[in-house]
Design an enzyme around this catalytic site. Structure first.
Site, PDB file in Angstrom:
ATOM      1  N   ALA A  18     -14.992 -19.646 -63.701  1.00 11.02           N
ATOM      2  CA  ALA A  18     -13.845 -20.372 -64.243  1.00 11.02           C
ATOM      3  C   ALA A  18     -12.563 -20.061 -63.491  1.00 11.02           C
ATOM      4  CB  ALA A  18     -13.672 -20.009 -65.716  1.00 11.02           C
ATOM      5  N   ASP A 131     -20.226  -9.712 -71.927  1.00  6.78           N
ATOM      6  CA  ASP A 131     -19.667  -9.527 -70.573  1.00  6.78           C
ATOM      7  C   ASP A 131     -18.500  -8.541 -70.672  1.00  6.78           C
ATOM      8  OD1 ASP A 131     -19.086  -9.809 -67.875  1.00  6.78           O
ATOM      9  OD2 ASP A 131     -17.938 -11.656 -68.139  1.00  6.78           O
TER      10      ASP A 131
HETATM   11  N1  LIG Z   1      -5.389 -15.811 -73.094  1.00  2.43           N
HETATM   12  C1  LIG Z   1      -5.071 -15.077 -72.045  1.00  2.43           C
HETATM   13  N2  LIG Z   1      -3.883 -14.457 -71.978  1.00  2.43           N
HETATM   14  C2  LIG Z   1      -3.561 -13.709 -70.902  1.00  2.43           C
HETATM   15  N3  LIG Z   1      -4.342 -13.504 -69.838  1.00  2.43           N
HETATM   16  C3  LIG Z   1      -5.537 -14.104 -69.833  1.00  2.43           C
HETATM   17  C4  LIG Z   1      -5.965 -14.921 -70.924  1.00  2.43           C
HETATM   18  N4  LIG Z   1      -7.191 -15.392 -70.642  1.00  2.43           N
HETATM   19  C5  LIG Z   1      -7.509 -14.898 -69.428  1.00  2.43           C
HETATM   20  N5  LIG Z   1      -6.525 -14.120 -68.930  1.00  2.43           N
HETATM   21  C6  LIG Z   1      -6.500 -13.426 -67.628  1.00  2.43           C
HETATM   22  O1  LIG Z   1      -7.378 -14.088 -66.723  1.00  2.43           O
HETATM   23  C7  LIG Z   1      -8.478 -13.224 -66.378  1.00  2.43           C
HETATM   24  C8  LIG Z   1      -9.780 -14.032 -66.329  1.00  2.43           C
HETATM   25  O2  LIG Z   1     -10.008 -14.656 -67.579  1.00  2.43           O
HETATM   26  P1  LIG Z   1     -11.444 -14.680 -68.233  1.00  2.43           P
HETATM   27  O3  LIG Z   1     -11.367 -15.441 -69.498  1.00  2.43           O
HETATM   28  O4  LIG Z   1     -11.950 -13.279 -68.322  1.00  2.43           O
HETATM   29  O5  LIG Z   1     -12.261 -15.530 -67.159  1.00  2.43           O
HETATM   30  P2  LIG Z   1     -13.540 -15.206 -66.256  1.00  2.43           P
HETATM   31  O6  LIG Z   1     -14.676 -15.855 -66.983  1.00  2.43           O
HETATM   32  O7  LIG Z   1     -13.250 -15.831 -64.941  1.00  2.43           O
HETATM   33  O8  LIG Z   1     -13.686 -13.700 -66.178  1.00  2.43           O
HETATM   34  C9  LIG Z   1      -8.489 -12.131 -67.446  1.00  2.43           C
HETATM   35  O9  LIG Z   1      -9.060 -10.927 -66.955  1.00  2.43           O
HETATM   36  C10 LIG Z   1      -7.011 -12.002 -67.768  1.00  2.43           C
HETATM   37  O10 LIG Z   1      -6.373 -11.188 -66.795  1.00  2.43           O
HETATM   38 MG   LIG Z   2     -13.371 -12.132 -67.491  1.00  6.30          MG
END
Ligand SMILES: Nc1ncnc2c1ncn2[C@@H]1O[C@H](COP(=O)(O)OP(=O)(O)O)[C@@H](O)[C@H]1O
Ligand SMILES: [Mg+2]
Length: 218
Positions: A18, A131
């Protein structure tokens, strides 16, 4: 969601699955998480996987909140384009805290203890994260406050002890990889975990230990 509703921002993260961008949603600070098509997968499979993960993520983020575990609020969900709009939580991730030499042992101990309690509550409610890396744990009010869990797209409802044990095992591995005083942090984490999951803690810990043994001799 219409494109006009999300003022575009630069990607803050481009993972294997993503892309996450900082955006404004109805005037609120938000994150747009988008699963783009993967050309190397057959189209039908790719669409099914992306849809499933986007849907699981939205569902489990809401379920976790009901269990008293902070997660970003789901503002919007688009299952045609596989996009999800989340409340933006500012603050360090657990990974950033563990890698920051300026953080004291006390501060880190308190942070992993409250992380343990949050995970324990999630597990007591029957949800495995799926995860659990330290990048998926964020401290919106700083290391002394309660953490929020991110990225539940690989999670399971009605999880068995094996899935819960894997979560615990991954935390231990991550702490070891990121911090020289991992043993003390692991103890603080498990103390917190037992508070969040008082009836299941012993069984899940035993399974995590068994998983570690299996991995070692595999
Ligand atoms: N709601 C949020 N608020 C702040 N930072 C976020 C949020 N969602 C994701 N992030 C940032 O983006 C990064 C990747 O998001 P994540 O949902 O873990 O996606 P992936 O599946 O690529 O790991 C997180 O480690 C965080 O640093
Ligand atoms: Mg992540």
């Amino acid at each position: 969601m219409a494109d006009a509703e999300v003022a575009d921002g630069a990607p803050v993260s481009r993972g294997a699955e993503a892309t996450v961008r900082a955006v404004e949603w109805m005037g609120l600070p938000a994150m747009l998480k988008e699963r783009e098509p993967k050309r190397y997968r057959p189209k039908a499979l790719d669409e099914r996987l992306r849809k499933e993960r986007t849907r699981t993520e939205a569902r489990l983020l809401v379920d976790a909140r009901r269990l008293g575990v902070r997660t970003p609020i789901v503002y919007d969900l688009d299952l045609v384009r596989q996009r999800i709009v989340l409340e933006r939580l500012d603050g360090p991730t657990l990974k950033e805290l563990l890698e920051d030499p300026a953080q004291s042992a006390e501060t880190l101990g308190a942070a992993v203890r409250s992380f343990g309690t949050a995970l324990g509550r999630l597990h007591a409610g029957g949800i495995a994260h799926g995860d659990l890396t330290s990048s998926n744990v964020i401290f919106p009010t700083g290391p002394a406050g309660a953490p929020a869990l991110l990225d539940l797209s690989m999670g399971t409802r009605n999880a068995g002890v094996e899935e819960l044990g894997i979560d615990l095992h991954l935390v231990e591995e991550d702490l070891k990889a990121l911090h020289p005083k991992a043993d003390a942090l692991q103890r603080a984490f498990l103390e917190g975990y037992a508070v969040g999951n008082p009836t299941g803690a012993a069984q899940v810990r035993a399974r995590a230990k068994a998983i570690k043994g299996r991995v070692r001799y595999a």
